[in-house]
Design a protein around this motif. Sequence first.
Motif, short mmCIF file in Angstrom:
data_model
loop_
_atom_site.label_atom_id
_atom_site.label_comp_id
_atom_site.label_asym_id
_atom_site.label_seq_id
_atom_site.Cartn_x
_atom_site.Cartn_y
_atom_site.Cartn_z
N VAL A 55 0.85 -1.20 0.00
CA VAL A 55 0.00 0.00 0.00
C VAL A 55 0.88 1.25 0.00
N ARG A 56 1.93 1.22 0.79
CA ARG A 56 2.86 2.36 0.83
C ARG A 56 3.59 2.52 -0.50
N LEU A 57 3.94 1.40 -1.13
CA LEU A 57 4.75 1.43 -2.34
C LEU A 57 4.08 2.19 -3.47
N VAL A 58 2.78 2.04 -3.63
CA VAL A 58 2.11 2.72 -4.74
C VAL A 58 2.10 4.23 -4.54
N PHE A 59 1.98 4.69 -3.30
CA PHE A 59 2.04 6.13 -3.05
C PHE A 59 3.43 6.66 -3.38
N HIS A 60 4.46 5.95 -2.92
CA HIS A 60 5.83 6.43 -3.13
C HIS A 60 6.25 6.30 -4.60
N ASP A 61 5.60 5.44 -5.35
CA ASP A 61 5.86 5.38 -6.79
C ASP A 61 5.15 6.53 -7.50
N CYS A 62 3.86 6.62 -7.31
CA CYS A 62 3.06 7.54 -8.12
C CYS A 62 3.28 9.00 -7.76
N TRP A 63 3.76 9.28 -6.54
CA TRP A 63 3.97 10.67 -6.11
C TRP A 63 5.22 11.28 -6.74
N VAL A 64 6.05 10.43 -7.35
CA VAL A 64 7.31 10.88 -7.96
C VAL A 64 7.31 10.42 -9.42
N TYR A 65 7.29 11.33 -10.35
CA TYR A 65 7.25 11.01 -11.80
C TYR A 65 5.94 10.38 -12.24
N GLY A 66 4.90 10.34 -11.41
CA GLY A 66 3.68 9.65 -11.75
C GLY A 66 3.82 8.14 -11.58
N CYS A 67 2.79 7.40 -11.95
CA CYS A 67 2.79 5.94 -11.77
C CYS A 67 3.60 5.30 -12.89
N ASP A 68 4.90 5.17 -12.66
CA ASP A 68 5.79 4.70 -13.72
C ASP A 68 6.75 3.61 -13.26
N GLY A 69 6.56 3.08 -12.06
CA GLY A 69 7.43 2.02 -11.58
C GLY A 69 8.86 2.46 -11.30
N SER A 70 9.11 3.77 -11.28
CA SER A 70 10.49 4.25 -11.07
C SER A 70 11.01 3.94 -9.68
N VAL A 71 10.12 3.76 -8.71
CA VAL A 71 10.54 3.45 -7.35
C VAL A 71 11.18 2.06 -7.27
N LEU A 72 10.98 1.24 -8.27
CA LEU A 72 11.50 -0.14 -8.26
C LEU A 72 12.93 -0.24 -8.77
#
Length: 342
Positions: A55-72
């Motif tokens: 649940v936390r991961l999707v916020f931290h992904d989408c809040w930066v560069y949009g929902c683009d999987g960049s957090v991975l």
Amino acid sequence: MTNLNATVAAVLVMLAFLAGQSVAGRYYYDKVQDKVRKEVEKAMAKNPSVGPALVRLVFHDCWVYGCDGSVLLDSTPTDGTNTEKKAANNIGLAGFEVIDAIKQKVGTDASCADIVAFAARDAADILSGGKIFYTIPGGRKDGVVSSAAVADANLPHPDFNFDELKDNFNASSRGSSFTVEELVVLSGAHSIGVAHLSSYQDRLGPDSTPIDSDYQEALNKATPPGLLKTGQNPTVTNNVRDETDAFQKDAAYNPVAMGVNPKRGVLDNSYYHNNLVNKVLFKSDWVLRTDDFAASKLDEYKNNPAEWNSDFAAAMVKLSSLPAQGNKLEIRKNCRVPNPQY
């Protein structure tokens, strides 16, 4: 009678489908989403902490560069290894192995960004006992850049004051701004998960923003701030309801007396009960009480759990729909690195 029985049978089948649950979990028409669901269920059964992490991961992904999987991403040609995972505000981010396992199952039939969004949806569904569910489409693409500095510049800090939180959520640069109501709604996700001492150390001293004295004493006992000087950075649960009986006794916290579901690890409106008696971890939680409208929503969601469930689902749909901002987008073969051409 035959027609009636057939009709009743059809209705029962439809109701079972709409309820969305079977022994194995929720059914989807989409094969990708079915695979995501099965892997999330398996991972959460093995390690319950995976659910809040997703649940936390999707916020931290989408809040930066949009929902683009960049957090991975572990590394990129432009950012090297100084990716979002290295950001101070991403401390403790987890769930990556689950995303990897899902990617192995779905291959290039889904982007890594889609996997993150679907996995968070399923985790929220499971953690709420089926009370929070929403549908989201696929079709997201994966970005090829990931910067720790950009993540720290965009993610809200746990020591933000209210105006800083409001401005952060209202930023139109993400493609969609979020209202104060949505800020309060999404903050309710702090009913689950854990936090590191470095994120709430400012709440443990005599000059902290208001915090219940028994709760503060219990936190100091469990995680003395001096541990940070020795290189240790322990965690506590975001929600005092999820702490041990001994911790709750020290904190003078009785979930039943508070009107809170005592079951640990449930995604629900307990955050609002806790906030209104100053038993929340972060300064950024407590400061919601300093704004009249935000404070009124805290009280509203405390008293209307079904409303919060519905509003949280709607906010997660909006969050999961933030458009990817990069010029170069792809469907990654490996969620941890861009495809070779980049």
